[in-house]
Design an enzyme around this catalytic site. Sequence first.
Site, PDB file in Angstrom:
ATOM      1  N   ASN A  56       0.841  -1.194   0.000  1.00 44.64           N
ATOM      2  CA  ASN A  56       0.000   0.000   0.000  1.00 44.64           C
ATOM      3  C   ASN A  56       0.879   1.247   0.000  1.00 44.64           C
ATOM      4  OD1 ASN A  56      -2.000   1.882   0.240  1.00 44.64           O
ATOM      5  ND2 ASN A  56      -2.820   1.133   2.199  1.00 44.64           N
TER       6      ASN A  56
ATOM      7  N   ASN B   8      -5.969   6.418  -1.235  1.00 47.13           N
ATOM      8  CA  ASN B   8      -6.889   5.862  -2.237  1.00 47.13           C
ATOM      9  C   ASN B   8      -7.540   4.554  -1.772  1.00 47.13           C
ATOM     10  OD1 ASN B   8      -4.926   3.897  -2.543  1.00 47.13           O
ATOM     11  ND2 ASN B   8      -4.130   4.694  -4.478  1.00 47.13           N
ATOM     12  N   ASP B   9      -7.365   4.203  -0.507  1.00 46.76           N
ATOM     13  CA  ASP B   9      -7.900   2.917  -0.031  1.00 46.76           C
ATOM     14  C   ASP B   9      -9.422   2.868  -0.147  1.00 46.76           C
ATOM     15  OD1 ASP B   9      -5.277   2.510   0.551  1.00 46.76           O
ATOM     16  OD2 ASP B   9      -5.537   2.239   2.718  1.00 46.76           O
TER      17      ASP B   9
ATOM     18  N   GLY C  69      -6.064  -2.330   0.296  1.00 47.84           N
ATOM     19  CA  GLY C  69      -5.449  -1.016   0.046  1.00 47.84           C
ATOM     20  C   GLY C  69      -4.194  -1.016  -0.817  1.00 47.84           C
TER      21      GLY C  69
ATOM     22  N   ASP D 135      -1.713  -0.952  -4.040  1.00 48.04           N
ATOM     23  CA  ASP D 135      -1.873  -0.105  -5.224  1.00 48.04           C
ATOM     24  C   ASP D 135      -0.606  -0.068  -6.073  1.00 48.04           C
ATOM     25  OD1 ASP D 135      -0.221   1.571  -3.663  1.00 48.04           O
ATOM     26  OD2 ASP D 135      -1.979   2.508  -2.746  1.00 48.04           O
TER      27      ASP D 135
ATOM     28  N   ASP E  51      -7.921 -14.481 -19.140  1.00 45.90           N
ATOM     29  CA  ASP E  51      -8.651 -15.255 -18.133  1.00 45.90           C
ATOM     30  C   ASP E  51      -9.727 -16.134 -18.786  1.00 45.90           C
ATOM     31  OD1 ASP E  51      -9.278 -15.522 -15.202  1.00 45.90           O
ATOM     32  OD2 ASP E  51     -11.221 -14.762 -15.871  1.00 45.90           O
TER      33      ASP E  51
ATOM     34  N   GLU F 148      -5.558 -18.607 -20.200  1.00 46.23           N
ATOM     35  CA  GLU F 148      -5.700 -19.371 -18.957  1.00 46.23           C
ATOM     36  C   GLU F 148      -6.872 -20.326 -19.072  1.00 46.23           C
ATOM     37  OE1 GLU F 148      -7.626 -19.693 -14.733  1.00 46.23           O
ATOM     38  OE2 GLU F 148      -8.402 -18.589 -16.457  1.00 46.23           O
TER      39      GLU F 148
HETATM   40 CA   LIG Z   1      -3.848   2.357  -1.245  1.00 51.47          CA
END
Ligand SMILES: [Ca+2]
Length: 629
Positions: free
Chosen positions: A144, A149-150, A170, A172, A345, A374
Amino acid sequence: MKKILSILFFLISIESFAIDFYDVYPTNWWVGMKNSSLQLMIHHADIANSIPMYKLPAAGIRLADGITLKAVHRVENPNYLFVDLVIDKNAKPGNRTLSFAKPGAPFTISYELKARNKENGKTRAQGVTAKDFIYLIMPDRFANGDPSNDIIADYRDKTSDRKNMFSRHGGDFKGITDHLDYLNQLGVSTLWLTPVIENDMPLMSEWGNSVAGYHGYWFTDHYQVDKRFGGNEGYKEFCNTLHKKGMKVIQDAVYNHVGNHHWFILDPPMKDWLNNWPSFQGPNHREEVFFDPYVSAIDKKIMLDGWFVPHLPDLNQRNPFVANFLIQHAIWTTEEYGIDGWRVDTYKYCDEQFMNNVNSALEKEFPQVTVFGESMVNSITANAYFTRNNIAAPFKHNAKGMLDFQIAFAALAGMNEPFSWTNGVNKLYMTMAQDVLYKDPMNNCIFLDNHDMDRVFSVVNEDWNKLKMGLNWLMTLRGIPQLYYGTEVLMKNKKTNTDATVREDFPGGWKEDAVSRFTAAGRNAIENEVFNYTSALAHFRKSSSAITTGKTMQFIPKNGLYIYFRYDSRQTIMIVTNSSDKPVKPGWNTYAERTKGFTKIKDVISGNTISFTELEIQPKGSFVLELVK
Ligand SMILES: [Ca+2]
Ligand SMILES: [Ca+2]
């Protein structure tokens, strides 16, 4: 279903006024694309009915400088218009004003045509090859770097709680960028992040738990990178930083489904935007339906069109508007951020022709960019089927490579199982032998674990000798090696009804963490040994032509002893594993084809050089050795 809407376009007129809240996708485009066609999707309340139904002027009308109108499509939902354009080869970059005629109230949309990046193929959009070493990160769980920005105020899920394994934690882009020196020390060349696209989903219920889309696989807006990771600007800065440091980035694509709070699910353009069922129908997960000569139509339909779970609507990729949207987004993302490779994916749940179309559209614009799909499949035949292969099946896939689950399963068996005719290291031997099915197995991404699997250190019962076998194979077998974050510092756990247990936070990624395994001082003795070993092997690999571009020769395992070689005209590397419970001295005559002309062997980690006959391998012993003349 669709009507061609008769509509009159003008160049900008003095009476027109700009309205900036028309959502237009792609959000911009470029001049100089090999494919000059572009389909805009315009989303705005009642836009189709607000346009007069004139007869369409002859196709070919010049809509703005360098932009020619080809067709306009009105669909079932009047909130959408699809506009087909052709961009002139010689168009100048810059903003264009697309003017829509409306008696008494004409409106305009500003649209930007940018210049293409001249670095494509050189320092960005480079492709990921066997020369690379991939590190797989789940961004929410690595570090984090920006606590501000959490929680994003206008997102549906406003929780961030590290004590809850199902919540956002959180992590990033800033957190990853802060630890690039650590990754450089480890010898990583390429980062693969689980999806970065916005997942503005409310908390969902899974196995009785309230689960967030922290993993990123529930897209809600293709053209928005999740603001909790740093948003579009943060991602651009992140990709640029990687490229400046000579690193590469792989983006994780999901073409099969989206989150049920995606804007085009909340307001679907047309009925068959999705694969619809009278009531929830999950896929049967049987990839065999694609190549089984005896398959029933219903089994194949359920596999292709079934919804993963009720909150992940399955996209109808046979609908050309859906296909255009997804393909253009892949191209947009690659040009915008300089993506070097794509991991796709849920490949086996996608329409086969659609997947080939995405891949060839990307290859046309970015010849070097690579793709690996995948599909957690049950057989080597199935894995090879979804890439360029030598199988005599009616449909031929064109993906450059696949995630090689078969190598992963065989390596886990080799580390863990007692040796027998078909078990233990023989599984790895037999799996490698079936490379005959692949056109180019070097394009496969190989790994020991990932975010959907038990962590390898737990699978080998926390036995460093066994893990060392796996790391030696990972770094020397053909293909592109991928390490899952934290394996190098012995992060562990198995899945217990949920994947969240194998996606814990990297210790030290958060300011409040008591211990940081990002530093030697924060790691204990064994963690340092594993980190240093992995790093030494990765750095050796980087400069090894035999491993990154050479050939392979393997010998039939005997009494648990498995020996294979990577070699070219400059270098011969021998990988020796004793999976038995007794010490062994190899009978060198057996390996003369590759050892001829060499007198000594050098351990590429310790640098110790000894004669062939001096080598005695202890039970569970494993070495990467360079042959010396
Ligand atoms: Ca963050
Ligand atoms: Ca599907």
